[in-house]
Motif scaffolding. Structure first.
Motif, PDB file in Angstrom:
ATOM      1  N   PRO A 232      15.892  -5.430 -22.845  1.00  0.00           N
ATOM      2  CA  PRO A 232      17.044  -4.819 -23.470  1.00  0.00           C
ATOM      3  C   PRO A 232      16.848  -3.230 -23.454  1.00  0.00           C
ATOM      4  N   ALA A 233      17.964  -2.525 -23.578  1.00  0.00           N
ATOM      5  CA  ALA A 233      17.637  -1.256 -23.426  1.00  0.00           C
ATOM      6  C   ALA A 233      16.858  -0.583 -24.694  1.00  0.00           C
ATOM      7  N   GLY A 234      15.885   0.306 -24.434  1.00  0.00           N
ATOM      8  CA  GLY A 234      15.127   0.825 -25.424  1.00  0.00           C
ATOM      9  C   GLY A 234      13.871   0.142 -25.688  1.00  0.00           C
ATOM     10  N   THR A 235      13.682  -1.178 -25.050  1.00  0.00           N
ATOM     11  CA  THR A 235      12.595  -1.991 -25.438  1.00  0.00           C
ATOM     12  C   THR A 235      11.569  -1.552 -24.220  1.00  0.00           C
ATOM     13  N   PRO A 236      10.237  -0.909 -24.574  1.00  0.00           N
ATOM     14  CA  PRO A 236       9.205  -0.451 -23.588  1.00  0.00           C
ATOM     15  C   PRO A 236       8.778  -1.798 -22.785  1.00  0.00           C
ATOM     16  N   VAL A 237       8.658  -1.800 -21.439  1.00  0.00           N
ATOM     17  CA  VAL A 237       7.834  -2.668 -20.844  1.00  0.00           C
ATOM     18  C   VAL A 237       6.404  -2.105 -20.441  1.00  0.00           C
TER      19      VAL A 237
ATOM     20  N   LEU B 221       3.705  13.355 -16.565  1.00  0.00           N
ATOM     21  CA  LEU B 221       3.799  12.092 -16.556  1.00  0.00           C
ATOM     22  C   LEU B 221       5.081  11.405 -16.806  1.00  0.00           C
ATOM     23  N   HIS B 222       5.678  11.956 -17.861  1.00  0.00           N
ATOM     24  CA  HIS B 222       6.881  11.704 -18.378  1.00  0.00           C
ATOM     25  C   HIS B 222       8.270  11.955 -17.262  1.00  0.00           C
ATOM     26  N   GLY B 223       7.967  12.972 -16.800  1.00  0.00           N
ATOM     27  CA  GLY B 223       8.921  13.321 -15.725  1.00  0.00           C
ATOM     28  C   GLY B 223       8.923  12.356 -14.656  1.00  0.00           C
ATOM     29  N   HIS B 224       7.639  12.111 -14.009  1.00  0.00           N
ATOM     30  CA  HIS B 224       7.483  11.019 -13.097  1.00  0.00           C
ATOM     31  C   HIS B 224       7.936   9.690 -13.528  1.00  0.00           C
ATOM     32  N   LEU B 225       7.774   9.274 -14.588  1.00  0.00           N
ATOM     33  CA  LEU B 225       8.274   8.165 -15.046  1.00  0.00           C
ATOM     34  C   LEU B 225       9.650   7.982 -15.081  1.00  0.00           C
ATOM     35  N   ALA B 226      10.253   8.924 -15.728  1.00  0.00           N
ATOM     36  CA  ALA B 226      11.648   8.993 -15.591  1.00  0.00           C
ATOM     37  C   ALA B 226      12.637   8.912 -14.674  1.00  0.00           C
ATOM     38  N   ARG B 227      11.694   9.632 -13.544  1.00  0.00           N
ATOM     39  CA  ARG B 227      12.303   9.610 -12.221  1.00  0.00           C
ATOM     40  C   ARG B 227      12.255   8.395 -11.379  1.00  0.00           C
ATOM     41  N   THR B 228      11.015   7.608 -11.538  1.00  0.00           N
ATOM     42  CA  THR B 228      10.743   6.355 -10.541  1.00  0.00           C
ATOM     43  C   THR B 228      10.799   5.210 -11.264  1.00  0.00           C
ATOM     44  N   PHE B 229      10.539   5.141 -12.460  1.00  0.00           N
ATOM     45  CA  PHE B 229      10.124   3.815 -13.030  1.00  0.00           C
ATOM     46  C   PHE B 229      11.541   3.038 -13.560  1.00  0.00           C
ATOM     47  N   PRO B 230      11.554   1.968 -13.012  1.00  0.00           N
ATOM     48  CA  PRO B 230      13.037   1.169 -13.147  1.00  0.00           C
ATOM     49  C   PRO B 230      12.993   0.505 -14.593  1.00  0.00           C
ATOM     50  N   TYR B 231      12.062   0.496 -15.491  1.00  0.00           N
ATOM     51  CA  TYR B 231      12.243  -0.158 -16.888  1.00  0.00           C
ATOM     52  C   TYR B 231      11.822   1.062 -18.113  1.00  0.00           C
ATOM     53  N   ALA B 232      12.164   0.428 -19.065  1.00  0.00           N
ATOM     54  CA  ALA B 232      11.765   1.654 -20.139  1.00  0.00           C
ATOM     55  C   ALA B 232      10.284   1.619 -20.508  1.00  0.00           C
ATOM     56  N   PHE B 233       9.835   2.735 -20.959  1.00  0.00           N
ATOM     57  CA  PHE B 233       8.379   3.169 -20.935  1.00  0.00           C
ATOM     58  C   PHE B 233       8.237   3.799 -22.235  1.00  0.00           C
ATOM     59  N   ARG B 234       6.676   3.712 -22.565  1.00  0.00           N
ATOM     60  CA  ARG B 234       6.153   4.538 -23.594  1.00  0.00           C
ATOM     61  C   ARG B 234       4.873   5.415 -23.182  1.00  0.00           C
ATOM     62  N   ILE B 235       4.757   6.608 -23.547  1.00  0.00           N
ATOM     63  CA  ILE B 235       3.342   7.289 -23.411  1.00  0.00           C
ATOM     64  C   ILE B 235       2.781   7.389 -24.860  1.00  0.00           C
TER      65      ILE B 235
END
Length: 484
Positions: free
Chosen positions: A20-25, A46-60
């Motif tokens: 679901p949206a907002g749930t970090p994978v 790192l955040h910019g890279h994940l926001a551009r390329t990672f297809p799932y929600a994430f957390r740092i």
């Protein structure tokens, strides 16, 4: 790999469904100690890279290891400005301690970490975690020593890294290529069972995690990386190398004595749902046959040497009985450890007693063969005696394997009840913040453990969203010595 204690607790690997949206994978942990200058550019990049390329929600997650400069303030400011960034404070140093604390408390199904200097090119991040998301692998590591990796670093660090990995291969039979690259990921349900078995809280944490996972039969995926050495690294090479060698000795001794309950990390035979429905399929038969044949060949040579030595001082029957007795004890011990993978001291006396019964059957076969030979000729040649004994031992070997597999070392996985129990939390606490997080995770797990015990027979039929189901799996224990 199994012991006498219990079956494995890990479920079959499955592809993680869309969350679901907002749930970090993915939860990427950045352990830091006095990194006030490098932390902000690292996190933003790192955040910019994940926001551009990672297809799932994430957390740092920034894991602060008791920094004494302004690192906590920088981390707090980043967490306030960027929604996907959180911070975690520990009052004790140690990269392993930080990873254990954050990974234990995280709700993301895939957990990763990288060094704050971002020496590893971020284009390798998606290939690192993809095998874990797909269910193909349990752990993934970046490798600077793979043939296709491109690495820029000085000859001193290159030499130390390669020598260290050679030591691991020679002493612990490690097959992974790079233990210390700060670029790794693990599935959460694996981490929840594996982390309590890891003792180190510093730089050896990575190596210990990989060795235990590999010995338990978990799948480790390696990703060739592009890596540029950080000339301002604060790692003390001599102290780190000394601590790592001490860790190698400790883990090697634990593996040799069988004190690590690695069977708790066992996966099912296959990850296809059809494999879970197959009944009465012999597992590990091919490997056991190979191991039994190797042990049997060495035991036969040992037996013949003993027989020839005893034959100098006594008759053939007595020499045969003594040689067979000594070799039978050694054979049972070797098959117990190497062929059937039984670890620890539990049941060792019973296994040897059953092995002596098998020895008695072998003694009857070989003694009967010698009696028949002596009845046929009064003074048989020594070579003839050996030939008869070899033939009788071959027949006894087949029977011995069947008895070992079906009676002495049966596979006890089927039909046993697994009772979950929590590990003692005081061993794994890493400061006040870590204490609270671990206790909170333990409280959250208690209802899940009760529900698991009540619904064990219906769990396949009621399988829900894997993102929700990826809760901590608490290993059980029967012997406090397992935690040495």
């Amino acid at each position: 790999m199994r012991t006498d204690s219990s079956p494995g607790t890990l479920p079959a690997r499955e592809h993680l469904p869309a969350a679901p949206a907002g749930t970090p994978v993915l939860d990427v942990v950045i352990p830091v100690y006095n990194e006030e200058k490098d932390l902000q550019p690292c996190v933003r990049r790192l955040h910019g890279h994940l926001a551009r390329t990672f297809p799932y929600a994430f957390r740092i997650t920034i894991a602060d290891n008791a920094s004494t400069d302004t690192t906590p303030q920088v981390a707090a400011r980043l967490a306030a400005e960027i929604p996907e960034v959180s911070t975690f404070r520990l009052e004790q140093k140690g990269r392993g301690r930080a990873l254990r604390a954050v990974w234990s408390a995280s709700d993301a199904p895939v957990l990763a970490y990288m060094d704050v200097d971002l020496s590893t090119d971020l284009n390798a991040l998606l290939p690192l975690v993809a095998p874990l998301i797909s269910g193909h692998s349990d752990l993934a590591i970046g490798s600077r020593l793979a043939p296709s990796s491109r690495v820029v670093r000085g000859p001193k660090r290159e030499f130390i890294s390669r020598v260290y990995n050679l030591i691991l291969r020679g002493s612990l039979q490690a097959r992974f290529s790079d233990a210390q690259c700060g670029f790794k990921a693990i599935r959460r349900e694996v981490a929840q069972v594996l982390l309590p078995l890891i003792e180190d809280t510093g730089w050896f944490f990575d190596t210990e995690m990989l060795v235990l996972a590999e010995r338990a039969g978990l799948r480790i995926h390696e990703v060739p990386v592009d890596w540029v050495d950080d000339p301002d690294s604060t790692v003390h090479i001599v102290k780190t190398a000394t601590d790592d060698l001490k860790g190698v000795w400790r883990v090697g001794r634990a593996l040799a004595t069988g004190s690590l309950p690695l069977d708790r990390l066992a996966r099912p035979f296959g990850d296809d749902p059809r494999d879970r429905e197959i009944k009465d399929v012999p597992r590990g038969l091919a490997r056991q046959l190979v191991g039994f044949c190797v042990v049997g060949g060495l035991s036969t040579l040992f037996y013949l040497l003993l027989y020839s030595g005893f034959r100098v001082f006594t008759g053939s029957q007595v020499a045969n009985a003594l040689a067979l007795l000594v070799s039978a004890v050694a054979n049972t011990a070797a098959n117990r450890r190497l062929t059937f993978g039984v670890r620890g001291r539990g049941g060792a006396v019973r296994h040897q007693a059953q092995g002596l019964v098998v020895f008695g059957i072998g003694l009857a076969l070989t003694s009967g063969s010698l009696a028949a030979l002596n009845a046929a000729t009064s003074e048989p040649a020594h070579s003839t005696e050996l030939a008869v004994l070899i033939a009788a031992n071959l027949a006894a070997t087949v029977l011995r394997f069947l008895l070992f597999r079906a009676w002495v070392f049966p596979d006890r996985h089927d039909g046993e009840t697994t009772v979950a129990a929590s590990y003692p939390t005081d061993r794994f606490r890493a400061g006040g913040a870590a204490d609270n997080t671990w206790q909170e995770a333990t409280r959250r797990d208690a209802p899940w453990q009760d529900a698991t015990r009540q619904d064990a027979t219906r769990q396949d039929a009621t399988r829900q969203d894997a993102t929700v189901q990826l809760l901590p799996v608490r290993p059980h224990h029967t012997d406090a010595r397992d935690f040495r």
